[in-house]
Structure formats: structure tokens, C-alpha cells
Design a protein around this motif. Structure first.
Motif, PDB file in Angstrom:
ATOM      1  N   MET A  57     -13.216  25.663  -3.233  1.00 22.70           N
ATOM      2  CA  MET A  57     -13.845  25.116  -2.034  1.00 22.70           C
ATOM      3  C   MET A  57     -14.311  26.203  -1.072  1.00 22.70           C
ATOM      4  O   MET A  57     -15.327  26.061  -0.410  1.00 22.70           O
ATOM      5  CB  MET A  57     -12.865  24.175  -1.340  1.00 22.70           C
ATOM      6  CG  MET A  57     -13.512  23.203  -0.408  1.00 22.70           C
ATOM      7  SD  MET A  57     -12.400  21.905   0.135  1.00 22.70           S
ATOM      8  CE  MET A  57     -10.913  22.770   0.526  1.00 22.70           C
ATOM      9  N   ARG A  75      -6.165  17.960   9.556  1.00 25.29           N
ATOM     10  CA  ARG A  75      -5.718  17.161   8.410  1.00 25.29           C
ATOM     11  C   ARG A  75      -4.218  17.321   8.214  1.00 25.29           C
ATOM     12  O   ARG A  75      -3.550  16.411   7.741  1.00 25.29           O
ATOM     13  CB  ARG A  75      -6.461  17.558   7.121  1.00 25.29           C
ATOM     14  CG  ARG A  75      -7.935  17.204   7.076  1.00 25.29           C
ATOM     15  CD  ARG A  75      -8.263  15.733   7.164  1.00 25.29           C
ATOM     16  NE  ARG A  75      -7.739  14.887   6.119  1.00 25.29           N
ATOM     17  CZ  ARG A  75      -8.477  14.211   5.237  1.00 25.29           C
ATOM     18  NH1 ARG A  75      -9.779  14.314   5.230  1.00 25.29           N
ATOM     19  NH2 ARG A  75      -7.913  13.413   4.358  1.00 25.29           N
ATOM     20  N   ASP A  79      -0.530  14.200   8.915  1.00 26.72           N
ATOM     21  CA  ASP A  79       0.791  13.880   8.341  1.00 26.72           C
ATOM     22  C   ASP A  79       1.702  13.200   9.363  1.00 26.72           C
ATOM     23  O   ASP A  79       2.701  12.590   8.999  1.00 26.72           O
ATOM     24  CB  ASP A  79       1.505  15.156   7.869  1.00 26.72           C
ATOM     25  CG  ASP A  79       0.946  15.701   6.564  1.00 26.72           C
ATOM     26  OD1 ASP A  79      -0.017  15.123   6.040  1.00 26.72           O
ATOM     27  OD2 ASP A  79       1.489  16.701   6.054  1.00 26.72           O
ATOM     28  N   THR A 113      -6.367   9.454   2.915  1.00 30.70           N
ATOM     29  CA  THR A 113      -7.409   9.999   2.026  1.00 30.70           C
ATOM     30  C   THR A 113      -8.381   8.924   1.542  1.00 30.70           C
ATOM     31  O   THR A 113      -9.407   9.243   0.949  1.00 30.70           O
ATOM     32  CB  THR A 113      -6.800  10.702   0.783  1.00 30.70           C
ATOM     33  OG1 THR A 113      -6.100   9.740  -0.015  1.00 30.70           O
ATOM     34  CG2 THR A 113      -5.853  11.806   1.184  1.00 30.70           C
ATOM     35  N   ARG A 116     -12.353   9.084   2.369  1.00 32.61           N
ATOM     36  CA  ARG A 116     -12.630  10.329   3.106  1.00 32.61           C
ATOM     37  C   ARG A 116     -13.160  11.383   2.137  1.00 32.61           C
ATOM     38  O   ARG A 116     -12.486  12.378   1.869  1.00 32.61           O
ATOM     39  CB  ARG A 116     -11.357  10.815   3.813  1.00 32.61           C
ATOM     40  CG  ARG A 116     -10.758   9.842   4.807  1.00 32.61           C
ATOM     41  CD  ARG A 116     -11.357   9.940   6.189  1.00 32.61           C
ATOM     42  NE  ARG A 116     -11.059  11.185   6.876  1.00 32.61           N
ATOM     43  CZ  ARG A 116      -9.936  11.450   7.522  1.00 32.61           C
ATOM     44  NH1 ARG A 116      -8.969  10.551   7.576  1.00 32.61           N
ATOM     45  NH2 ARG A 116      -9.767  12.599   8.142  1.00 32.61           N
ATOM     46  N   ALA A 118     -15.144  13.991   2.146  1.00 31.56           N
ATOM     47  CA  ALA A 118     -15.874  14.935   2.979  1.00 31.56           C
ATOM     48  C   ALA A 118     -15.019  16.173   3.155  1.00 31.56           C
ATOM     49  O   ALA A 118     -13.797  16.120   3.038  1.00 31.56           O
ATOM     50  CB  ALA A 118     -16.171  14.316   4.331  1.00 31.56           C
ATOM     51  N   ILE A 180      -7.532  19.628  -6.052  1.00 29.21           N
ATOM     52  CA  ILE A 180      -6.893  20.385  -4.980  1.00 29.21           C
ATOM     53  C   ILE A 180      -5.393  20.414  -5.234  1.00 29.21           C
ATOM     54  O   ILE A 180      -4.725  19.384  -5.181  1.00 29.21           O
ATOM     55  CB  ILE A 180      -7.181  19.736  -3.605  1.00 29.21           C
ATOM     56  CG1 ILE A 180      -8.690  19.698  -3.350  1.00 29.21           C
ATOM     57  CG2 ILE A 180      -6.489  20.489  -2.484  1.00 29.21           C
ATOM     58  CD1 ILE A 180      -9.243  18.327  -3.284  1.00 29.21           C
ATOM     59  N   LYS A 204       3.804  18.837  -2.215  1.00 33.29           N
ATOM     60  CA  LYS A 204       2.807  17.767  -2.280  1.00 33.29           C
ATOM     61  C   LYS A 204       2.201  17.688  -3.674  1.00 33.29           C
ATOM     62  O   LYS A 204       2.198  18.668  -4.406  1.00 33.29           O
ATOM     63  CB  LYS A 204       1.731  18.025  -1.228  1.00 33.29           C
ATOM     64  CG  LYS A 204       2.329  17.911   0.160  1.00 33.29           C
ATOM     65  CD  LYS A 204       1.305  17.934   1.251  1.00 33.29           C
ATOM     66  CE  LYS A 204       2.038  17.783   2.575  1.00 33.29           C
ATOM     67  NZ  LYS A 204       1.173  17.488   3.691  1.00 33.29           N
TER      68      LYS A 204
HETATM   69  C1  CLR Z   1      -4.241  15.126   1.324  1.00 33.22           C
HETATM   70  C2  CLR Z   1      -2.919  14.849   1.994  1.00 33.22           C
HETATM   71  C3  CLR Z   1      -2.063  16.091   2.004  1.00 33.22           C
HETATM   72  C4  CLR Z   1      -2.790  17.274   2.630  1.00 33.22           C
HETATM   73  C5  CLR Z   1      -4.191  17.467   2.108  1.00 33.22           C
HETATM   74  C6  CLR Z   1      -4.653  18.700   1.804  1.00 33.22           C
HETATM   75  C7  CLR Z   1      -6.035  18.999   1.373  1.00 33.22           C
HETATM   76  C8  CLR Z   1      -7.008  17.836   1.570  1.00 33.22           C
HETATM   77  C9  CLR Z   1      -6.304  16.551   1.123  1.00 33.22           C
HETATM   78  C10 CLR Z   1      -5.037  16.255   1.975  1.00 33.22           C
HETATM   79  C11 CLR Z   1      -7.285  15.359   1.104  1.00 33.22           C
HETATM   80  C12 CLR Z   1      -8.579  15.636   0.361  1.00 33.22           C
HETATM   81  C13 CLR Z   1      -9.292  16.873   0.895  1.00 33.22           C
HETATM   82  C14 CLR Z   1      -8.281  18.040   0.760  1.00 33.22           C
HETATM   83  C15 CLR Z   1      -9.102  19.278   0.998  1.00 33.22           C
HETATM   84  C16 CLR Z   1     -10.476  18.933   0.428  1.00 33.22           C
HETATM   85  C17 CLR Z   1     -10.457  17.433   0.062  1.00 33.22           C
HETATM   86  C18 CLR Z   1      -9.731  16.656   2.322  1.00 33.22           C
HETATM   87  C19 CLR Z   1      -5.424  15.820   3.386  1.00 33.22           C
HETATM   88  C20 CLR Z   1     -11.864  16.830   0.206  1.00 33.22           C
HETATM   89  C21 CLR Z   1     -11.906  15.352  -0.117  1.00 33.22           C
HETATM   90  C22 CLR Z   1     -12.839  17.571  -0.693  1.00 33.22           C
HETATM   91  C23 CLR Z   1     -14.266  17.181  -0.502  1.00 33.22           C
HETATM   92  C24 CLR Z   1     -15.128  18.029  -1.386  1.00 33.22           C
HETATM   93  C25 CLR Z   1     -16.559  17.815  -1.416  1.00 33.22           C
HETATM   94  C26 CLR Z   1     -17.307  16.996  -0.495  1.00 33.22           C
HETATM   95  C27 CLR Z   1     -17.288  18.719  -2.307  1.00 33.22           C
HETATM   96  O1  CLR Z   1      -0.863  15.805   2.676  1.00 33.22           O
END
Ligand code: CLR
Length: 439
Positions: A57, A75, A79, A113, A116, A118, A180, A204
Motif C-alpha cells: 500500500m 482507524r 477500536d 470495515t 469501507r 477506501a 493486509i 489481529k
Molecule cells: C481493520 C480493523 C483492525 C485495524 C485495521 C488495520 C488496517 C486497515 C483495516 C483495519 C481495514 C481495511 C483497511 C486497512 C488498511 C487498508 C485497508 C482500511 C481498520 C483498505 C480497505 C484498503 C483499501 C485499498 C484500496 C482502495 C486499493 O483492527
């Protein structure tokens, strides 16, 4: 009952209040953004990602319309939405039942999530984000302690518990899904009403954006989570089922709490987008708790309790442990909780350090729907950060985190970011000065 604290809990509560942590948070959290709806252009994710196979990313440059108006630091603060589960855990006398609530808390973190898809803003090195809720009795602070790889160190404190850890992830787009993998250990210290303290840890599970090629991307969260109570020896093995073909098994989570001797004591299960139940462990039950929650896709509409579900653990009947908050439609599909995060109420602005995420002009522009300006500002800030990095290279100096330091945990042996205790006192001192100067 909710206001009953023991001595240890009271001590912590006083510390939080006496540090002035709640100064600036006198007004209720905000309920809506300026925008009614975000009108980000709908571009196919695949059309952008197909040239980025194998990348993580941090190495992807995406159009700003793939961003949401939160940062990764915020983000982590998400939690905190269901910390009432930790308050409830602390009120239980049976440590294994406390574990049921801790497990539900760990699973509740995934409810945000839903919808979401994004990219949150990547925090700048040294950026901080604080979030306090006097109504819920906690304070939270997170600092971006490393840029390559991106790492945020966080600590939340409340009368009945402390929760800390690092948000460090390894991400990769493998051509089909965007995966991720969280790296750090999360720690929870509960001060049960019956006295003493107990330490829990877990890691996690994997989050993954699937359905990219078919044009209907969703976030899945799957894997096995082992929650340990290091003080009592209780364990909870929680399995998050991977979303299968046509969405089968989506959101399902199920686990068993065992005591120190390995005897199963409680079952816990449901769906992380809907509800989680607990029940005294019974042979032959399997994962029937999962069936009590809704099999729906997307935001959960109905908040009705299924029949035969009591709210107290009696007669071995299942009881509701956690329920997802309603998700009215909102810009960027933010949860009502996420909407509160980036607000700067008039009273708070005097207390915020200049490093707080809320002061980032690019994120603010994004939130207000000024996407082009957001992109421009984001670029400017990132360039500034690069310049600062080159300066450090010339000076031969290394960035030092301001509020956390690396330490080894005495009980678990894990490395973690230890809070240096200064943030809230410094905030109080400097904040008090700016409030005085304003007069
Ligand atoms: C999920 C809940 C966990 C902490 C956490 C860490 C990284 C987060 C993930 C959460 C949710 C999904 C997330 C990710 C980082 C990137 C990813 C926001 C919050 C997004 C959906 C990636 C999007 C990628 C594109 C648009 C290419 O406790």
C-alpha cells in the motif's frame, strides 16, 4: 452499578481526570459531516490496481478518490467504539466470562470495515491523534513512530482497563485480493471489580479486500485469533471464517473459552457485522451461536433481538454480548463513531498539539468534499516530509518518537511501544497557556 469502582480503578480514574485529559471535550461528539453525501467519482478499483500487482500500500499512488477522509491513526481510534464491552468484562466475577467480553471486543473492531473500501490517509512521521470520551471515561493517544515501515503506537486508558499496541501492517496486492497482515501484538490490562489486574494479549487477523476483479469489492477479515489471559491462564481461540464462494460463511466468528486446566467453559460466536453471543459451554453445540445472528450482507438494518436470547447468562441459554450500532448512510460510508473523530469543536482547539491529525488541511478538504485541493495539500505535506527526511540523512540524525519508546514486556517477552507518560501533562501545560493567552 456502572458507577461502582474499586480502589485501584478509582486511582486510575483520578489520574485521567487530574491530568486534565478531558479539557476541550466538554461538548458532545459531532453527529454529522459538512457533506451530506460524498460524490467521489466511481472508478473501477481493478482498472487502477491491475498495474500494481505485487505492490504494497505504501508504494501505491492512487487517485485521491480512493481515499477516505480518515487517517490510519484514526482507524486505530475506531477500536474504541465498543469499549463498553471492556467495562462490562471488568464487572464480571468469573475470569472466563470476562474473556467472553474481551473476545467480543476483539471481534467488534472489524464491524467498522463494512463498506469501507477506501484508503485511509497515511500519517506523517510524528503525527499524533488523541481522542477522549469523558462520557465513557477513556482517553486515547496514538503517534506515528515510523514512516518506513509505517507504524503507529497507541495507548487507551480508562478506570477499568488499559489497551495498547502498534498498528503495523504488511500489505500486498497479489492480483486478486489486496491483503493486509497486522504484525503487532495488542495488550489489554483489565482491573476487575473483584480486585487486582490481569493481562491479555492477542494479534489481529488478516484483512483483505476481495472481489476486486468482479467489481464488487468487500473487506473480509479472517484467520485465527488466540487471546491469552496471562494472569489466569484462560484462553480463547477465536476463528474468523474466510468469506467463501458467493459470500458463504461471511462475517462468521466462533470460539471457545478454556480455563487454565484446559476445560472449555464458555462458547462465544456470531457475526462481526451484526451480533455476538455467549453461552455456557455445552457438548454438541458446534457453532450454533453463529446462526443466531443475521446472515445479511452490507449494513445491518434490523436491531431486533432474536427470540430465546436472554441478556443474562442463566439456564445455559445464549445471551447477547455485542450488537453492531446502526449504520445510517453517510459520506465515505463512515460509521457514526468515525464521524466523531475528526471534529474540532471550538473548546478543543486550544488543547490540541500542532501534530494532531485534525489539523491536517488535506484531510479536512477531503472531508468537505474538496478533492482536488485535498490531493494538492496531501502532495505538499508529503514533499515536506521527504525534504525533512533528506535533512536528517545529511545531519546523520534519526527520528525519535516523542511519546513512546521501544521496550520489552516483562510478562510476555514481546517488544512493544511503551508510553513515556508525558503526553497528557504536556498537553495540559501548553493547553492551559493557550487558553490563558486567548482571554
Ligand atoms: C481493520 C480493523 C483492525 C485495524 C485495521 C488495520 C488496517 C486497515 C483495516 C483495519 C481495514 C481495511 C483497511 C486497512 C488498511 C487498508 C485497508 C482500511 C481498520 C483498505 C480497505 C484498503 C483499501 C485499498 C484500496 C482502495 C486499493 O483492527
Amino acid at each position: 452499578e456502572k458507577e461502582s469502582f474499586n480502589e485501584l480503578q478509582l486511582k486510575k480514574r483520578e489520574e485521567i481526570i487530574n491530568d486534565g485529559s478531558f479539557h476541550g471535550y466538554e461538548d458532545p461528539p459531532r453527529a454529522r459531516l459538512k457533506l451530506d453525501e460524498d460524490d467521489r467519482p466511481k472508478i473501477s478499483l481493478w482498472s487502477i490496481l491491475k498495474s500494481m500487482i505485487g505492490k504494497d500500500m505504501t508504494k501505491m499512488t492512487l487517485p485521491v478518490s480512493f481515499n477516505e477522509c480518515t487517517s490510519l491513526l484514526q482507524r486505530v481510534a475506531e477500536d474504541m467504539e465498543y469499549t463498553d464491552l471492556l467495562d462490562q468484562a471488568a464487572l464480571k466475577k468469573d475470569s472466563c466470562l470476562r474473556m467472553v467480553y474481551v473476545a467480543a471486543f476483539a471481534a467488534s473492531e472489524y464491524s467498522s470495515t463494512i463498506n469501507r473500501i477506501a484508503k485511509p490517509f497515511n500519517p506523517l512521521l510524528g503525527e499524533t491523534y488523541e481522542y477522549c470520551r469523558p462520557d465513557r471515561g477513556y482517553r486515547f493517544v496514538v503517534e506515528q513512530v515510523s514512516h518506513h515501515p509505517p507504524v503507529g503506537a497507541a495507548l487507551a486508558e480508562s478506570a477499568r482497563w488499559d489497551y495498547w499496541g502498534e498498528s503495523a501492517v504488511k500489505s500486498k496486492f497479489n492480483g486478486r485480493s489486496f491483503d493486509i497482515n497486522p504484525l503487532g501484538t495488542w495488550f489489554l490490562n483489565i482491573r476487575p471489580i473483584s480486585g487486582g489486574q490481569e493481562l491479555y494479549t492477542w494479534k489481529k487477523v488478516t484483512s483483505s479486500v476481495v472481489g476486486i476483479i468482479t467489481g464488487s469489492p468487500v473487506v473480509d477479515n479472517y484467520g485465527e485469533m488466540l487471546i491469552k489471559n496471562h494472569t489466569t491462564g484462560d484462553l480463547c481461540k477465536l476463528k474468523y471464517k474466510q468469506r467463501g464462494w458467493l459470500g458463504s460463511g461471511a462475517y462468521e466468528v466462533y470460539g471457545t473459552v478454556t480455563d487454565k486446566a484446559g476445560n472449555p467453559r464458555w462458547s462465544v460466536g456470531g457475526r462481526w457485522n451484526d451480533k455476538i453471543f455467549g453461552r455456557k459451554y455445552q457438548i454438541d453445540i458446534g457453532d450454533s451461536l453463529v446462526m443466531l445472528s443475521k446472515e445479511s450482507d452490507g449494513p445491518v438494518q434490523s436491531m431486533e433481538k432474536p427470540a430465546n436470547v436472554s441478556t443474562s447468562p442463566s439456564l445455559n441459554a445464549p445471551f447477547l454480548v455485542w450488537e453492531n450500532h446502526p449504520r445510517p448512510s453517510a459520506p465515505f460510508n463512515l460509521t457514526p463513531f468515525a464521524i466523531t473523530l475528526n471534529a474540532v469543536p471550538e473548546k478543543l482547539k486550544w488543547w490540541l498539539p500542532p501534530t494532531d491529525t485534525r489539523l491536517r488541511p488535506d484531510q479536512r478538504a477531503m472531508e468537505d468534499g474538496n478533492y482536488d485541493f485535498a490531493a494538492k495539500e496531501k502532495n505538499r505535506l508529503e514533499e515536506k516530509q521527504r525534504a525533512r527526511r533528506r535533512e536528517r540523512e545529511v545531519e546523520g540524525s534519526v527520528h525519535q518518537p516523542r511519546w513512546f519508546r521501544r521496550a520489552k514486556h516483562a510478562v510476555t517477552g514481546d517488544e512493544y511501544w511503551q508510553f513515556n507518560g508525558e503526553y497528557w501533562r504536556m498537553r495540559e501545560n501548553l493547553g492551559r497557556k493557550s487558553v490563558e493567552a486567548k482571554k
